[in-house]
Write a protein that holds these residues in place. Structure first.
Motif, short mmCIF file in Angstrom:
data_model
loop_
_atom_site.label_atom_id
_atom_site.label_comp_id
_atom_site.label_asym_id
_atom_site.label_seq_id
_atom_site.Cartn_x
_atom_site.Cartn_y
_atom_site.Cartn_z
N ALA A 1 3.67 7.37 2.73
CA ALA A 1 3.89 7.69 1.31
C ALA A 1 4.09 9.19 1.11
CB ALA A 1 2.72 7.19 0.47
N VAL A 2 3.31 10.01 1.83
CA VAL A 2 3.44 11.48 1.75
C VAL A 2 4.82 11.90 2.26
CG1 VAL A 2 2.61 13.68 2.71
CG2 VAL A 2 0.97 12.01 1.87
N ILE A 3 5.23 11.35 3.42
CA ILE A 3 6.54 11.70 4.01
C ILE A 3 7.68 11.33 3.07
CG2 ILE A 3 8.13 11.17 5.92
CD1 ILE A 3 5.54 10.92 7.70
N LEU A 4 7.62 10.15 2.45
CA LEU A 4 8.65 9.74 1.49
C LEU A 4 8.71 10.70 0.30
CD1 LEU A 4 8.14 5.85 1.48
CD2 LEU A 4 10.06 7.12 2.48
N ASN A 5 7.54 11.13 -0.19
CA ASN A 5 7.50 12.09 -1.30
C ASN A 5 8.09 13.43 -0.89
OD1 ASN A 5 6.31 11.46 -4.04
ND2 ASN A 5 4.90 10.36 -2.70
N VAL A 6 7.79 13.87 0.34
CA VAL A 6 8.31 15.14 0.84
C VAL A 6 9.85 15.10 0.91
CG1 VAL A 6 8.43 16.65 2.89
CG2 VAL A 6 6.21 15.88 2.03
N LEU A 7 10.41 13.95 1.31
CA LEU A 7 11.87 13.80 1.35
C LEU A 7 12.47 13.94 -0.04
CD1 LEU A 7 12.32 10.87 3.93
CD2 LEU A 7 13.00 13.25 4.22
N ILE A 8 11.85 13.31 -1.03
CA ILE A 8 12.35 13.41 -2.41
C ILE A 8 12.21 14.84 -2.92
CG2 ILE A 8 11.87 12.70 -4.80
CD1 ILE A 8 11.48 9.87 -3.68
N ILE A 9 11.10 15.49 -2.60
CA ILE A 9 10.89 16.89 -2.99
C ILE A 9 12.01 17.76 -2.43
CG2 ILE A 9 9.40 18.92 -2.58
CD1 ILE A 9 7.02 16.80 -2.64
N PHE A 10 12.32 17.55 -1.14
CA PHE A 10 13.39 18.32 -0.49
C PHE A 10 14.72 18.13 -1.20
CE2 PHE A 10 16.90 18.33 2.63
CZ PHE A 10 16.90 19.69 2.93
N ILE A 11 15.07 16.87 -1.51
CA ILE A 11 16.35 16.57 -2.19
C ILE A 11 16.40 17.25 -3.56
CG2 ILE A 11 17.73 14.71 -3.23
CD1 ILE A 11 16.62 12.91 -0.85
N GLU B 1 0.83 -1.21 0.00
CA GLU B 1 0.00 0.00 0.00
C GLU B 1 0.86 1.26 0.00
OE1 GLU B 1 -3.12 0.45 2.85
OE2 GLU B 1 -4.20 -1.33 2.16
N ILE B 2 1.91 1.26 0.84
CA ILE B 2 2.81 2.42 0.92
C ILE B 2 3.45 2.67 -0.44
CG2 ILE B 2 5.00 3.29 1.89
CD1 ILE B 2 4.21 1.77 4.51
N PHE B 3 3.95 1.60 -1.07
CA PHE B 3 4.62 1.74 -2.36
C PHE B 3 3.66 2.24 -3.43
CE2 PHE B 3 6.10 0.04 -6.48
CZ PHE B 3 7.33 0.68 -6.54
N THR B 4 2.45 1.68 -3.48
CA THR B 4 1.46 2.10 -4.47
C THR B 4 1.07 3.56 -4.27
OG1 THR B 4 0.60 -0.16 -4.49
CG2 THR B 4 -0.76 1.51 -5.54
N ALA B 5 0.77 3.93 -3.02
CA ALA B 5 0.39 5.32 -2.72
C ALA B 5 1.54 6.27 -3.03
CB ALA B 5 -0.03 5.45 -1.25
N PHE B 6 2.77 5.83 -2.71
CA PHE B 6 3.96 6.64 -2.99
C PHE B 6 4.10 6.89 -4.49
CE2 PHE B 6 8.37 6.56 -4.49
CZ PHE B 6 8.85 7.74 -3.92
N MET B 7 3.98 5.84 -5.28
CA MET B 7 4.15 5.96 -6.74
C MET B 7 3.07 6.83 -7.37
SD MET B 7 6.98 4.66 -7.41
CE MET B 7 7.00 4.80 -9.19
N VAL B 8 1.84 6.68 -6.91
CA VAL B 8 0.74 7.49 -7.44
C VAL B 8 0.99 8.96 -7.14
CG1 VAL B 8 -1.73 8.01 -7.19
CG2 VAL B 8 -0.99 5.64 -7.37
N LEU B 9 1.34 9.26 -5.87
CA LEU B 9 1.61 10.66 -5.48
C LEU B 9 2.83 11.21 -6.21
CD1 LEU B 9 0.94 10.68 -1.64
CD2 LEU B 9 -0.20 12.08 -3.36
#
Length: 193
Positions: free
Chosen positions: A138-148, A7-15
């Motif tokens: 998933a949101v937190i992982l996306n935020v980390l990538i956004i920051f980088i 679920e985390i991976f799917t939500a992460f990829m969609v976001l």
């Protein structure tokens, strides 16, 4: 609390696909040129907070003010449309003001570019399918990538060069325009059904 990696991976990829931070690099570089400096930490944090708050309260906030998700998405499509026009035509619609350097990290970067109508409406639809804690991860992982990406955007710019940036800017301007039109068309239909 049940963490489900699928679920985390799917939500992460969609976001990740909807936020499209890689595709937004030309916009980030353009904003930095306009205002001088972008606060990567602030932009990432504000975008993350907006997304998590909207995940919990989005539907309630919109219905409280009498605005449907579709109306919200149509309004957001206009903002994306004008940002895309700036990129394609090389014109300035976003008015520079004295506080631009302070506000650019929040508007239009954190909202509506990162935490925009696309990602916020996506969060509402993910909530119907997945457990809330998995979406938050998933949101937190996306935020980390956004920051980088925001932190290294000047390095990316040097790597690609001014001509490369210009080409990417025009191409992603057209893509952003297409996303805006799609968002508009999909949601305007739902408004009149």
């Amino acid at each position: 609390m049940q963490l489900n990696f699928k679920e985390i991976f799917t939500a992460f990829m969609v976001l990740f696909a909807v936020i499209d931070i890689i595709g937004n690099i030309p916009i980030v570089i353009d904003l930095r040129k306009k205002v001088g400096h972008i606060q990567s930490e602030k932009a990432s944090l504000v975008a993350g907070i907006i997304m998590i708050v909207f995940l919990f309260l989005g539907q309630n906030i919109l219905s409280l003010i009498g605005v449907g998700v579709n109306s919200f998405a149509v309004a957001g499509s206009f903002i994306l449309f004008f940002i895309a026009l700036e990129m394609i035509l090389g014109i300035t619609l976003y008015k520079d003001d004295e506080n631009a350097a302070m506000t650019a990290s929040v508007f239009p970067l954190a909202f509506p570019l990162i935490a925009g109508p696309g990602s916020l409406t996506t969060l509402l639809s993910l909530r119907a399918e997945f457990r809330i804690e998995n979406i938050i991860v998933a949101v937190i992982l996306n935020v980390l990538i956004i920051f980088i990406v925001l932190k290294t955007s000047s390095r990316i710019e040097r790597l690609i060069g001014p001509n490369g940036i210009n080409i990417i800017r025009k191409v992603f301007g057209v893509i952003l325009l297409a996303i805006a039109v799609k968002l508009f068309a999909h949601n305007i239909k739902a408004l009149f059904v």
